[in-house]
Design a protein around this motif. Sequence first.
Motif, short mmCIF file in Angstrom:
data_model
loop_
_atom_site.label_atom_id
_atom_site.label_comp_id
_atom_site.label_asym_id
_atom_site.label_seq_id
_atom_site.Cartn_x
_atom_site.Cartn_y
_atom_site.Cartn_z
N GLY A 1 34.11 48.81 53.61
CA GLY A 1 32.67 49.05 53.48
C GLY A 1 32.30 49.66 52.14
O GLY A 1 31.19 49.48 51.65
N SER A 2 33.26 50.36 51.53
CA SER A 2 33.01 50.98 50.23
C SER A 2 33.34 50.06 49.06
O SER A 2 32.97 50.35 47.91
N THR A 3 34.06 48.96 49.33
CA THR A 3 34.48 48.09 48.24
C THR A 3 33.31 47.35 47.60
O THR A 3 33.39 46.97 46.43
N PHE A 4 32.23 47.11 48.38
CA PHE A 4 31.08 46.41 47.80
C PHE A 4 30.51 47.21 46.63
O PHE A 4 30.12 46.64 45.61
N ILE A 5 30.46 48.53 46.78
CA ILE A 5 29.93 49.38 45.72
C ILE A 5 30.89 49.43 44.55
O ILE A 5 30.48 49.35 43.38
N ALA A 6 32.20 49.55 44.84
CA ALA A 6 33.20 49.59 43.76
C ALA A 6 33.19 48.28 42.98
O ALA A 6 33.26 48.29 41.74
N SER A 7 33.10 47.17 43.69
CA SER A 7 33.07 45.86 43.02
C SER A 7 31.80 45.70 42.19
O SER A 7 31.84 45.20 41.06
N LYS A 8 30.68 46.12 42.77
CA LYS A 8 29.41 46.03 42.05
C LYS A 8 29.46 46.86 40.77
O LYS A 8 28.93 46.45 39.72
N HIS A 9 30.11 48.01 40.85
CA HIS A 9 30.22 48.90 39.68
C HIS A 9 30.98 48.20 38.55
O HIS A 9 30.57 48.26 37.38
N ILE A 10 32.09 47.53 38.88
CA ILE A 10 32.88 46.85 37.85
C ILE A 10 32.11 45.67 37.28
O ILE A 10 32.13 45.43 36.07
N ILE A 11 31.42 44.92 38.15
CA ILE A 11 30.66 43.76 37.70
C ILE A 11 29.57 44.16 36.72
O ILE A 11 29.30 43.46 35.73
N THR A 12 28.93 45.33 36.96
CA THR A 12 27.86 45.80 36.06
C THR A 12 28.39 46.15 34.67
O THR A 12 27.60 46.29 33.73
N HIS A 13 29.70 46.29 34.55
CA HIS A 13 30.31 46.55 33.24
C HIS A 13 30.65 45.25 32.50
O HIS A 13 31.33 45.28 31.46
N GLY A 14 30.21 44.12 33.06
CA GLY A 14 30.39 42.84 32.38
C GLY A 14 31.71 42.15 32.63
O GLY A 14 32.08 41.23 31.90
N ILE A 15 32.43 42.57 33.68
CA ILE A 15 33.71 41.95 34.00
C ILE A 15 33.48 40.76 34.93
O ILE A 15 32.78 40.87 35.93
N GLU A 16 34.07 39.61 34.60
CA GLU A 16 33.93 38.41 35.43
C GLU A 16 34.62 38.62 36.78
O GLU A 16 35.71 39.20 36.84
N PRO A 17 34.01 38.14 37.87
CA PRO A 17 34.60 38.30 39.20
C PRO A 17 36.03 37.79 39.32
O PRO A 17 36.88 38.44 39.94
N CYS A 18 36.33 36.62 38.73
CA CYS A 18 37.67 36.05 38.86
C CYS A 18 38.72 36.92 38.16
O CYS A 18 39.88 36.98 38.59
N VAL A 19 38.32 37.62 37.09
CA VAL A 19 39.24 38.53 36.40
C VAL A 19 39.53 39.74 37.28
O VAL A 19 40.68 40.18 37.40
N ILE A 20 38.50 40.27 37.90
CA ILE A 20 38.67 41.40 38.82
C ILE A 20 39.59 41.00 39.96
O ILE A 20 40.51 41.74 40.35
N MET A 21 39.35 39.81 40.52
CA MET A 21 40.15 39.34 41.65
C MET A 21 41.61 39.18 41.27
O MET A 21 42.51 39.57 42.04
N PHE A 22 41.87 38.59 40.11
CA PHE A 22 43.26 38.37 39.69
C PHE A 22 44.01 39.70 39.59
O PHE A 22 45.13 39.83 40.11
N ILE A 23 43.42 40.67 38.92
CA ILE A 23 44.06 41.98 38.78
C ILE A 23 44.23 42.64 40.14
O ILE A 23 45.28 43.23 40.45
N ARG A 24 43.22 42.53 40.97
CA ARG A 24 43.27 43.10 42.31
C ARG A 24 44.40 42.48 43.14
O ARG A 24 45.16 43.19 43.80
#
Length: 292
Positions: A14-37
Amino acid sequence: MKYIPALFTAIVWGSTFIASKHIITHGIEPCVIMFIRFVLAYISLWCIYPRYIPIKWNRDELKFLLIGLSGGSVYFLFEYHALQHTTATNVGLLTSSVPIVGTTLQYIVYRQRPNRHYIIGSLLAFVGVAFVILSPVLQSGDTSSLTINILGDSLCIVSVLLWSVYSLVLDRVSDRYSPFFVSRRLFFYAIITILPFALYYSSKEEIMTLATDYSCIISVLYLGIIASATCMWLWNWSFNKIGLSKTNVFLYIMPLVSLITATAYDASEFTIWAAVGAVLIFIGIVLADRKG
């Protein structure tokens, strides 16, 4: 005690939506976040469960591939892009519909009708979710405070369907394989299938941001090690112990957690309507757990 892993996982997710949104607002592409994750999750699970099991292209291996797509790369691809076009709380609301969608698919596949307690409890919890998400509108009466984006919500609905498929396929293999192994296989195929997108969309600026911004580093570590590796293992363990339907019911907690974390992140109000929704969610979960 057997419900604690599912409860803990739902709270973390339930808290990951906020954490993910925070990273996305820094200009990181979703697929890059997913790969590292996914890589962090895979390495963590290897450290915990180092046993090597070779790939054998049989029906079970194809199921693992489908699990990696529907519960990993493709699922998160739709969810992260949904977060780019709609609010985290909207994503939380739509994600909470997984138990209803999953139960419907379960009935279609297995020809099994859920008992009335489960149906009533699920609907009651869903009403509670609606109170939580719509609480700003109910409090102020101003519909402009509700952000609805058709594209983002549509992408999230697709992710809900994918997660329901993941749940059904997982139900077919969870009784024959270790939750550690199933989780590790999931992230293996998730890494393989998301890698081309990550290579194409990654940039030096994104890598520098992820390497130097401490808030992004902490968020990625949290998403990879806690929310992915630890929680996916706990979720698969819960499937073995309490079953598909009862495990998925705990997803109703996620929007409430999303609202609380959003309140801390954005300093938004926690209204009385949100409190009413929380009570309805709790009652719904307890009712849905009763046997007919």
